[in-house]
Write an enzyme that holds these catalytic residues in place. Structure first.
Site, PDB file in Angstrom:
ATOM      1  N   HIS A 182       0.883  -1.214   0.101  1.00  0.00           N
ATOM      2  CA  HIS A 182      -0.057   0.027  -0.152  1.00  0.00           C
ATOM      3  C   HIS A 182       0.844   1.288  -0.021  1.00  0.00           C
ATOM      4  CE1 HIS A 182      -3.378  -2.693   1.302  1.00  0.00           C
ATOM      5  NE2 HIS A 182      -2.525  -3.201   2.086  1.00  0.00           N
ATOM      6  N   SER A 303      14.551  22.001 -16.512  1.00  0.00           N
ATOM      7  CA  SER A 303      13.364  22.733 -16.585  1.00  0.00           C
ATOM      8  C   SER A 303      13.791  24.009 -17.178  1.00  0.00           C
ATOM      9  CB  SER A 303      12.485  23.064 -15.257  1.00  0.00           C
ATOM     10  OG  SER A 303      11.921  24.022 -15.424  1.00  0.00           O
ATOM     11  N   LYS A 309      15.665  22.197 -11.118  1.00  0.00           N
ATOM     12  CA  LYS A 309      15.030  20.726 -11.522  1.00  0.00           C
ATOM     13  C   LYS A 309      15.807  19.794 -12.173  1.00  0.00           C
ATOM     14  CE  LYS A 309      11.011  19.616 -11.026  1.00  0.00           C
ATOM     15  NZ  LYS A 309      10.006  20.140 -11.899  1.00  0.00           N
ATOM     16  N   GLU A 316       9.814   8.479 -16.957  1.00  0.00           N
ATOM     17  CA  GLU A 316       8.310   9.021 -16.971  1.00  0.00           C
ATOM     18  C   GLU A 316       8.031   8.624 -18.640  1.00  0.00           C
ATOM     19  OE1 GLU A 316       7.796  13.036 -15.283  1.00  0.00           O
ATOM     20  OE2 GLU A 316       9.829  12.996 -15.515  1.00  0.00           O
TER      21      GLU A 316
END
Ligand code: ARG
Length: 489
Positions: A182, A303, A309, A316
């Protein structure tokens, strides 16, 4: 050229009218005398597949070479024609490779483009190549040949990825991290064990590729349009030349089904599902909230607005590509649904989803094979996360069972101890013995051995367990399993 050799079996006039005995001129250059007007311009472009099926040129030419050789050995084609066809096909292949071949949408697909070019180069011998075959068995053969190579390529990238995982697992057989259920801290595990879970998932994907390859490596050629052919062909010759394991046994099935393409897109969907799960973990673990790992800069981007970043773009993107892999599977399943036997033009729609799945699978597996062995593991962050989440609570319960409590009573005792730890922000292993004894008088000094992370993982040393010793043995077995996963001995 043998156009004047009337004894040649394939130069006999076809039944019915031919272009020469017809009183009317043929008005459709592509489909011949049956047609009284030429194809609508839009329909021509709409029904053409050459823009995408030209990818099959090498397989199409290989199939034609084998078919021509078989026709000659069966006495359907003479030696002179065969030589002309082989040389013509060689030239065409060289031109395509060199980017010098002119593909024409008016010629619809890869098959007719190559055949027309052959005839333009060698004359009537080119027109004899299509004896005893149809584009229906031709395209089914081309796709199987193409997919056989795609399976082999994907298998070799998969194997590289799996070998990388074994090396990574070996390095981290004793690196402790929290295991989750979980997404809540559950029990300590070793990172090597976690990596070996990825290995198992992807090993099954490799096995599935092998299953698909074995089933698809049968030859449709000889089925012709749907019913077989009246020429005295010998399918064994073509089978042998093209490296197929066996023949498709039924001509109707041979030209119509695309279940092998569905299997491949299904394998791809499953593999991408696995890769997306790994990707998700990498993305989470790279975040400031976890900080378990870092990815080398070469697999990340920055970024354009936020200078701090560093984004895990590769995982991804792989996670995102899972969508198209599922879409391609759905497209092919739906394409085949309710299609009556035998070939239908619907089947032309098999190629783009299939090609996209091939490209997606190869790209994603390659990216992971390059990236996963290079991940940087932050041992301390993993370890302190494992310590922080009461991950040895089950070990304390097991300890109490050894001291004579029932498991349910032990569960209750440990629950109270954890509640105390939450309230006082204190891990079980950091509580003084007297506090622990307040929850059960069965607890003694030796409890601290089981409350340590090492004690917890070492206790799970059976086959399939997380102990470093078990992980090392699992890696050894895995190396042998990997050797035969794609091609069993
Ligand atoms: N371009 C076609 C395909 O991809 C080749 C087979 C065409 N056969 C036919 N009878 N129209 O399926």
């Amino acid at each position: 050229m043998n156009s004047s050799d009337s004894s040649h079996p394939t130069s006999r006039p076809a039944a019915g009218k031919t272009a020469t005995d017809s009183s009317e001129a043929v008005t459709n250059t592509q489909w011949g005398g049956r047609f009284s007007e030429s194809t609508d311009q839009f329909v021509q472009a709409f029904t053409a597949s050459v823009t995408f099926d030209q990818r099959l040129y090498a397989q199409d030419i290989a199939g034609s070479r084998a078919h021509a050789t078989m026709l000659q050995r069966s006495g359907v084609l003479n030696q002179e024609d065969l030589v002309a066809i082989q040389e013509g096909l060689n030239d065409i292949e060289a031109d395509i490779r060199a980017g010098k071949f002119q593909w024409s949408v008016a010629l619809e697909d890869v098959h007719m483009n190559i055949e027309a070019a052959l005839t333009a180069r060698i004359g009537d011998a080119g027109k004899r190549l299509h004896t005893g075959r149809s584009r229906n068995d031709q395209v089914a053969t081309d796709i199987r040949l193409y997919l056989r190579d795609a399976c082999d390529q994907a298998a070799s990238e998969c194997t590289r990825l799996l070998e990388g995982l074994l090396d990574l697992a070996g390095l981290h057989a004793a690196t402790i991290m929290p295991g989750f259920t979980h997404l809540q801290t559950a029990q300590p595990v070793t990172f090597g064990h976690h990596v070996m879970a990825w290995f198992e998932m992807l090993l099954r994907d490799l096995e599935r590729l092998g299953d698909t390859r074995r089933r698809l490596n049968r030859m449709p050629l000889g089925a012709a349009a749907l019913a077989g052919t009246s020429y005295p062909i010998d399918r064994e010759i073509t089978r042998e030349l093209l490296g197929f394991d066996a023949l498709c046994e039924n001509s109707l099935d041979a030209v119509s089904d695309r279940d092998f393409a569905i299997e491949f897109t299904s394998n791809t969907a499953i593999c991408l599902m696995h890769l997306s799960r790994i990707a998700e973990e990498l993305v989470l673990w790279m975040s400031a909230q976890f900080r378990f790992i870092d990815l080398p800069d070469r697999f990340c981007t920055g970024s354009s607005i936020m200078p701090q970043k560093k984004n895990p773009d590769v995982p991804e993107l792989v996670r995102g590509k899972t969508g198209r892999a599922y879409g391609n599977l759905m497209a092919l399943l739906t394409l085949m649904k309710s299609q009556p036997l035998a070939y239908n033009k619907d089947n032309q729609e098999d190629k783009e989803p299939l090609f996209d799945s091939v490209d997606t699978l190869l790209g994603c597996v390659r990216a992971f094979a390059d990236m996963l062995p290079a991940i940087e593991v932050r041992h301390e962050a993993m370890r302190s996360a494992a310590r922080a989440g009461f991950s040895t609570a089950t070990d304390l319960a097991d300890y109490l069972v050894c001291k004579g409590l029932t498991f349910r009573d032990a569960h209750e005792v440990v629950g109270s101890a954890v509640a105390y730890g939450v309230a006082h922000e204190q891990d079980l292993a950091d509580m003084p013995l007297t506090i622990l004894q307040g929850f059960s008088d069965q607890i003694e000094q030796d409890v601290f051995q089981v409350l340590t992370l090492e004690g917890s993982v070492n206790a799970r040393a059976h086959v399939g367990g997380t102990a470093p010793a078990a992980v090392k043995q699992a890696i050894e077995r895995a190396r042998a399993r990997l050797d035969t996963a794609y091609m069993p001995n």
